[in-house]
Design an enzyme around this catalytic site. Structure first.
Site, short mmCIF file in Angstrom:
data_model
loop_
_atom_site.label_atom_id
_atom_site.label_comp_id
_atom_site.label_asym_id
_atom_site.label_seq_id
_atom_site.Cartn_x
_atom_site.Cartn_y
_atom_site.Cartn_z
N GLN A 134 0.96 -1.14 -0.05
CA GLN A 134 0.00 0.05 0.07
C GLN A 134 0.97 1.47 0.00
O GLN A 134 1.46 1.53 0.94
CB GLN A 134 -0.85 0.14 1.22
CG GLN A 134 -1.76 1.30 1.26
CD GLN A 134 -2.55 1.01 2.61
OE1 GLN A 134 -2.32 0.18 3.51
NE2 GLN A 134 -3.78 1.78 2.47
N TYR A 136 0.41 4.65 0.33
CA TYR A 136 -0.21 5.90 0.96
C TYR A 136 0.56 6.87 1.60
O TYR A 136 0.84 8.02 1.23
CB TYR A 136 -1.42 5.38 1.87
CG TYR A 136 -2.77 4.95 1.17
CD1 TYR A 136 -2.82 4.58 0.07
CD2 TYR A 136 -3.74 4.99 1.99
CE1 TYR A 136 -4.06 4.23 -0.51
CE2 TYR A 136 -5.10 4.52 1.55
CZ TYR A 136 -4.90 4.28 0.20
OH TYR A 136 -6.32 3.94 -0.40
N GLU A 253 -10.70 -1.13 5.48
CA GLU A 253 -9.57 -1.81 6.31
C GLU A 253 -10.00 -1.80 7.67
O GLU A 253 -9.36 -2.72 8.72
CB GLU A 253 -8.41 -0.64 6.30
CG GLU A 253 -6.95 -1.12 7.10
CD GLU A 253 -5.90 -0.11 6.64
OE1 GLU A 253 -4.76 -0.68 6.76
OE2 GLU A 253 -6.50 1.09 6.30
N SER A 388 -3.29 8.00 13.06
CA SER A 388 -3.10 8.19 14.49
C SER A 388 -4.30 8.59 15.39
O SER A 388 -5.19 8.74 14.88
CB SER A 388 -2.05 9.45 14.60
OG SER A 388 -2.58 10.63 14.40
N GLU A 390 -5.06 10.71 17.18
CA GLU A 390 -5.37 12.29 17.13
C GLU A 390 -6.21 12.53 15.86
O GLU A 390 -7.21 13.16 15.78
CB GLU A 390 -4.07 13.14 17.10
CG GLU A 390 -3.29 13.14 18.17
CD GLU A 390 -2.37 12.04 18.61
OE1 GLU A 390 -1.78 11.96 19.56
OE2 GLU A 390 -2.36 11.13 17.64
#
Length: 408
Positions: A134, A136, A253, A388, A390
């Site tokens: 992947q 990204y 996912e 994350s 956050e």
């Protein structure tokens, strides 16, 4: 949706258990337990061969929204997929090297790809013959996916895109045959506009360079990938529609794969509990007692939270349109897994900080890298990668609760 197991599921459980017992022999048996957190580099050749064995058995692509057998796979219900995952985890079968292609790319191609793309790529994934990674995250654009700078320019000579840029934290890049890459195909575009979802073959000498990232565990599961004019064979979903496709993939996912992941977590928790039981027996503590009640309380909490995560995953598995479910799931399992790693080394005690050999200048921090050490070191990243904590909280606040966006 009813997630109780019926007679058909139990019959499948018997067949799955028998198939695994029959085929998980020879070199495959030697790969049992390999490929988990912190050991993704182990037994790769045997695990690649095992992937093809799974393909021959029709066990890849069970949850694809495609007719059963269309690409050589058997179609299972959601409960059937859970049954298979439970039996697979119970035998500690080799860690999958094809899960990115099976669980992320394939459903994305079924949802957004052309029929030609589906016919080209899905059968090879179902046979376990082509592996994917992947593309990204980038330096400076990890959780902030809309900030990527990798660019792709269409070559007027052949009409294909040439990709230039850098991706980072790319799992399985050294073993993958293909990479799906999110790149900026509209010069001067900003944020989520002007992006395209491209399919890039990894075997392009001089155009694709892979550099392993050595982690504090001493292993290199993740990699940097540098593209220098690499040819992109396909565009999925249309030029400029990459953000829509990428977001659709991220929702996948957090779907069935999250529940399957939790089954693996349960096996890890069992090993930590067994270590705890052994340590209390050695210390002479009474059964169920511990010299450190905080550790005991932490283990009980981990067990309860894992059960809660499981039921939450089952509750949201068949749901549609729940925008907060993926972020809630990531927040739950990321923190849970990291705390399990911390408990693993607490249970083991001072030995968890010791290496197999005496200190030496050239190996000052050598560790034994047993399962507890690997679990602790690897899970340091759980609340960071894949978005994350956050970022997940921002998504819930802005897209679900409707709170004002954070000033930037």
């Amino acid at each position: 949706m009813d997630f109780s197991f019926g007679a058909e599921d139990e019959e499948l459980r018997t067949r799955a258990r028998a198939w695994l017992a029959e085929h998980l022999v020879g070199p495959y048996a030697q790969a049992v337990g390999l490929g988990g957190p912190g050991s993704e580099h182990e037994g790769v050749e045997a695990r690649r061969a095992w992937e093809r064995e799974l393909g021959r058995g029709g066990w890849i692509g069970q949850g694809w929204e495609a007719p059963a057998g269309a690409y050589g796979q058997r179609r299972l219900s959601l409960t059937g997929q859970v049954v298979w995952a439970e039996e697979y985890a119970a035998l500690r079968a080799p860690g999958r090297v094809g899960h990115i292609g099976e669980n992320l790319l394939a459903p994305t191609l079924i949802a957004y790809g052309s029929q030609e793309q589906q016919r080209r790529f899905l059968p090879a994934i179902a046979r376990g013959e082509e592996l994917w990674c992947q593309g990204y995250s980038e330096p400076g654009a990890g959780s902030d996916l809309a900030g990527i700078r990798t660019a792709a320019v269409r070559d007027p000579a052949d009409g294909l895109f040439r990709v230039t840029g850098q991706k980072i934290w790319t799992s399985l890049a050294r073993d993958a045959d293909w990479c799906f890459v999110l790149a900026r195909t509209e010069p001067g575009s900003r944020r989520h506009r002007g992006l395209s979802f491209l399919l890039v073959r990894m075997d392009q000498p001089g155009r694709v360079e892979i550099r392993p990232i050595r982690q504090m565990s001493g292993t290199s599961e993740f990699n940097e990938v540098f593209f220098d004019g690499a040819v992109a064979a396909e565009v999925v979903g249309g030029e400029g529609d990459g953000w829509t496709v990428a977001m659709g993939l991220l929702a996948l996912e957090r779907g069935v794969s999250t529940l399957v992941q939790q089954i693996g977590f349960a096996a890890e928790l069992e090993r930590v509990l067994a270590l705890y039981a052994a340590s209390t027996a050695v210390s002479g503590a009474a059964p169920g007692a511990s010299a450190d009640p905080v550790v005991r309380d932490g283990l009980v909490r981990q067990w309860a939270e894992l059960r809660t995560m499981r039921w939450n995953a089952l509750r949201t598995l068949g749901a549609q349109g729940d925008r907060g479910a993926p972020s809630v799931a990531k927040l739950l399992w990321g923190g849970w897994h990291r705390r399990l790693g911390e408990l693993a080394v607490e249970v083991r005690g001072a030995a968890a900080a010791a290496g197999p050999a005496a200190w030496a200048p050239d190996l000052p921090y050598e560790l034994g890298l047993d399962e507890e050490q690997r679990l602790f070191l690897f899970t340091r990243a759980d609340t960071i990668y894949g978005g994350s904590d956050e970022i997940q909280r921002d998504i819930i606040a802005e897209r679900v609760l409707g709170l004002p966006k954070e000033s930037r």
